[in-house]
Design an enzyme around this catalytic site. Sequence first.
Site, mmCIF file in Angstrom:
data_model
loop_
_atom_site.group_PDB
_atom_site.id
_atom_site.type_symbol
_atom_site.label_atom_id
_atom_site.label_comp_id
_atom_site.label_asym_id
_atom_site.label_seq_id
_atom_site.Cartn_x
_atom_site.Cartn_y
_atom_site.Cartn_z
ATOM 1 N N SER A 129 -0.168 -1.575 0.727
ATOM 2 C CA SER A 129 -1.210 -2.191 1.339
ATOM 3 C C SER A 129 -1.434 -3.675 1.062
ATOM 4 C CB SER A 129 -2.440 -1.280 1.003
ATOM 5 O OG SER A 129 -3.649 -2.073 1.651
ATOM 6 N N LYS A 183 -1.993 6.613 0.603
ATOM 7 C CA LYS A 183 -1.945 5.472 1.529
ATOM 8 C C LYS A 183 -2.644 6.009 2.557
ATOM 9 C CE LYS A 183 -0.854 1.473 2.762
ATOM 10 N NZ LYS A 183 -0.981 1.388 4.412
ATOM 11 N N HIS A 186 -6.041 5.863 2.134
ATOM 12 C CA HIS A 186 -6.613 4.697 2.000
ATOM 13 C C HIS A 186 -6.772 4.023 3.449
ATOM 14 C CE1 HIS A 186 -5.361 0.355 2.493
ATOM 15 N NE2 HIS A 186 -5.888 0.178 1.501
ATOM 16 N N ASN A 187 -6.032 4.508 4.308
ATOM 17 C CA ASN A 187 -5.890 3.883 5.516
ATOM 18 C C ASN A 187 -6.973 4.314 6.493
ATOM 19 O OD1 ASN A 187 -3.631 2.493 5.098
ATOM 20 N ND2 ASN A 187 -2.460 2.747 7.034
ATOM 21 N N GLU A 190 -10.217 2.453 5.297
ATOM 22 C CA GLU A 190 -9.847 1.321 6.037
ATOM 23 C C GLU A 190 -10.562 1.456 7.458
ATOM 24 O OE1 GLU A 190 -6.423 -1.152 7.911
ATOM 25 O OE2 GLU A 190 -6.084 -0.607 5.978
#
Length: 472
Positions: A129, A183, A186-187, A190
């Site tokens: 990232s 991840k 995480h996205n 986001e």
Amino acid sequence: MAKRTFGVIGLAVMGENLALNVESRGFPIAVYNRTAAKTEDFMAKRAIGKDVKAAYSLEEFVQVLERPRKILVMVKAGQPVDAVIQELKPLLEEGDMIIDGGNSLYEDTERRTIELEATGLGFVGMGVSGGEEGALNGPSLMPGGTESAYKELEPILVKIAAQVDDGPCVTYIGPRGAGHYVKMVHNGIEYGDMQLIAEAYDLLKNAAGLSNDELHEVFAAWNETDELNSFLIEITADIFKYIDSETNQHLIDFIVDSAGQKGTGTWTVMNSLQLGVPIPTIYAAVYARAMSSYKTERVAASSQLTGPVVKFDGEVDRLVNQIRDALYCSKMCSYAQGMALISKASADFDYNLDLGEIARIWKGGCIIRAGFLDKIKSAFHDNPSLPNLLLAPEFKQSILDRQEAWREVLITANKLGLAVPAFSASLDYFDSYRRATLPQNLTQAQRDYFGAHTYERTDKPRGEFFHTEWSK
């Protein structure tokens, strides 16, 4: 020429930048791209003067790497990754390792890790990232998979990762698909962050009536606060001051309001439904992007479907401060949901994830880096079994102190007909989580009525189930 320490396959921008990052830390590299012209272009421009060896076949590429070979694959997620792996496998030897640095679905990484470990090869699925700039100067890295392979890679990864006050933004996440799973979430966070900021912008512009210059000032000021200091707030402030060279006006006003998405937000939502973990703020963010894509229909509908004609007539400065508080409360809920999902996956998939350490490596390099991640790290380090971030003392008090402003913002938005799906979903999450009793007792009664699904009783021990012949 001496053997190369590290190899990169795939020279799109992220692959090029990661390759140059590795080389800049003192590790000689080899590069390969399926299209030779791309390799030639890289060598003729960005690689000039660098310790880079170009290869024009996979056989040549593998031969110039020192053992155990460390190969980073930066190609499109899905079948292209499998194709590269199948081509590499016959060329590699026991102990060599492949790193998938793309946005692969964690289930694919699970499969690949198991298959490659059975052949004596290591496989690391690594979330990266930070975008193009982060890849070049220091991203947040989330590697999972073969732990022994990570140990071999660690000296390189700790040097190329972003550096913060308590260390490099990389750690071994966990086995198999753990790195790509983290991840993925995480996205999802986001997505939530970006939608919440978009809703704050909508309210500031269309309720408070702020100009682009005033929006720049507000977001720049918010970025100086402990609560909202973050990469996304910082770049939002920059966006509002950018002048378009063609029109000499603010570029933001010429951008079509139809947002794209590449799938990781949807994956997060689908996985949360499978695991039974509510993440309504992230649902709302994915929904909002989907709704934005209906641009033509929305334009047509706007001439037929009317909303309130009321205009905001309150104190603008007070509303701006309330929106700031609503944004922070909603942001806390978004991170709480993401962390709850990671925690459930850790238990269900035997990942043994360290939530505090995950928050730490998000402090630098990545898109969701923010000042308050230090507080999240501390919350989970102080209480590793914390069931929900909202129960951590500091976050609990912060949201209790601000909830009145949060509720008033939603009232204002509803009166003015401004959709705030992520703000609303966040408050719904908070109100549902804080209530000891929800109306699903009626849902259970209905399910038992039409399907004999049974129910538990409040006056009997949990675990005892009952059925009623309701129509009698």
